[in-house]
Design an enzyme around this catalytic site. Structure first.
Site, mmCIF file in Angstrom:
data_model
loop_
_atom_site.group_PDB
_atom_site.id
_atom_site.type_symbol
_atom_site.label_atom_id
_atom_site.label_comp_id
_atom_site.label_asym_id
_atom_site.label_seq_id
_atom_site.Cartn_x
_atom_site.Cartn_y
_atom_site.Cartn_z
ATOM 1 C CG ASP A 163 1.528 4.953 4.691
ATOM 2 O OD1 ASP A 163 0.989 3.850 4.848
ATOM 3 O OD2 ASP A 163 2.646 5.242 5.156
ATOM 4 N NE ARG A 187 2.531 6.505 8.990
ATOM 5 C CZ ARG A 187 1.460 5.853 8.535
ATOM 6 N NH1 ARG A 187 1.541 4.564 8.243
ATOM 7 N NH2 ARG A 187 0.305 6.479 8.400
ATOM 8 C CG HIS A 214 -0.207 0.106 2.529
ATOM 9 N ND1 HIS A 214 0.441 -0.969 3.100
ATOM 10 C CD2 HIS A 214 -0.013 1.155 3.383
ATOM 11 C CE1 HIS A 214 0.988 -0.607 4.241
ATOM 12 N NE2 HIS A 214 0.747 0.681 4.441
ATOM 13 C CG HIS A 260 5.158 1.042 2.898
ATOM 14 N ND1 HIS A 260 4.670 2.246 2.447
ATOM 15 C CD2 HIS A 260 4.599 0.853 4.121
ATOM 16 C CE1 HIS A 260 3.858 2.763 3.350
ATOM 17 N NE2 HIS A 260 3.789 1.932 4.381
#
Length: 282
Positions: free
Chosen positions: A100, A270, A98, A255
């Site tokens: 993000d 994150r 995917h 990723h």
């Protein structure tokens, strides 16, 4: 005094390791080198960092304003830093390839990810280059997909059965998230706003269908493109160590984080940088 970073490419198509810097102490010239390396290599890694939360926020903010995620929990009193904790949250969605937050009209520019706790084995992350994937397509397919658009849907990676909880209140919360994040349309090929390069911009994690084609034909093409985009020649695999930091260009990559560590504990923090609306410039 200018610090000259050491940048070691991982593959010709994607990735580099950056050394010679403490990410807690950055000046404008070092930040400029980091940003140049990111544009060139699309995902960059820093080993042996003791990155503090405030420094992570400051580093991410050097790229732009920060995104607040609608689903994941965050560091207490720091809403800009999400906590990916395998003992607290169902992280199987991260094992889908995917890009993000493409369920947003303005998907993120990029992310700064810090390894807080790493399992004894497993939990690697893979990144793939959408730039390299597009360049490797036959010219007839390139021309075919340049004018197409695709629907991106939050429900693909955050389905009711895994994120709806058990109570009516939890289910209502997820339905409200769906309501605030309806499916959006993006180009199948987007133009990078800084490099001008075309990028294959579909993923299995969020891309639901190609809008301009009949259902069967669109599904066949989308399946082909999502499988092509993550071929070995376009991706790298990163084996995490505690203290590692990764920065990736979310506009040019996708990723997935492997969920292969059972009940072992994995925690990542994150910070996500807001981006712009994807477009294709012919």
């Amino acid at each position: 005094m200018t610090t000259q970073l050491t940048i070691t490419p991982i593959k010709d198509t994607i990735g580099a390791i950056v050394s010679g810097v403490d990410l807690n102490h950055l000046n404008d010239e070092t930040l400029s080198q980091i940003k140049d390396a990111l544009l060139k290599h699309q995902v960059i890694f820093f080993r042996n960092q003791d990155l503090q939360t405030a420094s992570q926020v400051n580093l991410a903010k050097s790229f732009g304003s920060l995104h607040i995620h609608p689903v994941f929990p965050t560091v207490p009193n720091v809403p800009e830093v999400i906590v990916l904790d395998s003992h607290e949250t169902d992280l199987r969605d991260n094992e889908l390839w995917h890009t993000d937050v493409t369920f947003s009209k303005t998907p993120p520019l990029g992310c700064v990810l810090r390894a807080v706790k790493i399992p004894p084995s497993g939990g690697d992350t893979l990144w793939a280059s959408g730039t390299a994937a597009f360049e490797a397509l036959p010219s007839d397919i390139q021309n075919q997909i340049k004018g197409l658009t695709a629907l991106h849907d939050i429900r693909l990676s955050f389905p009711q059965e895994r994120f709806g909880g058990v109570s009516e209140e939890e289910q209502a919360r997820l339905e409200e998230i769906y309501r605030k994040n309806p499916p959006v349309t993006h180009p199948v090929v987007r133009t990078h706003p800084d490099t001008g390069k075309p990028i294959l911009f579909v993923s299995e994690g969020f891309t639901a269908k190609i809008n301009e084609l009949p259902e069967d034909e669109g599904k066949e093409l989308l399946d082909f493109l999502t499988q092509h985009a993550v071929k070995e020649e376009f991706h790298l695999r990163w084996a995490w160590q505690e203290g590692d930091v990764a920065i990736w260009d979310n506009r040019a990559t996708q990723h997935k984080a492997l969920f292969d560590y059972g009940d072992a504990h994995r925690i990542m923090h994150r910070a996500t940088v807001n981006g712009d609306e994807p477009y294709y410039a012919a």
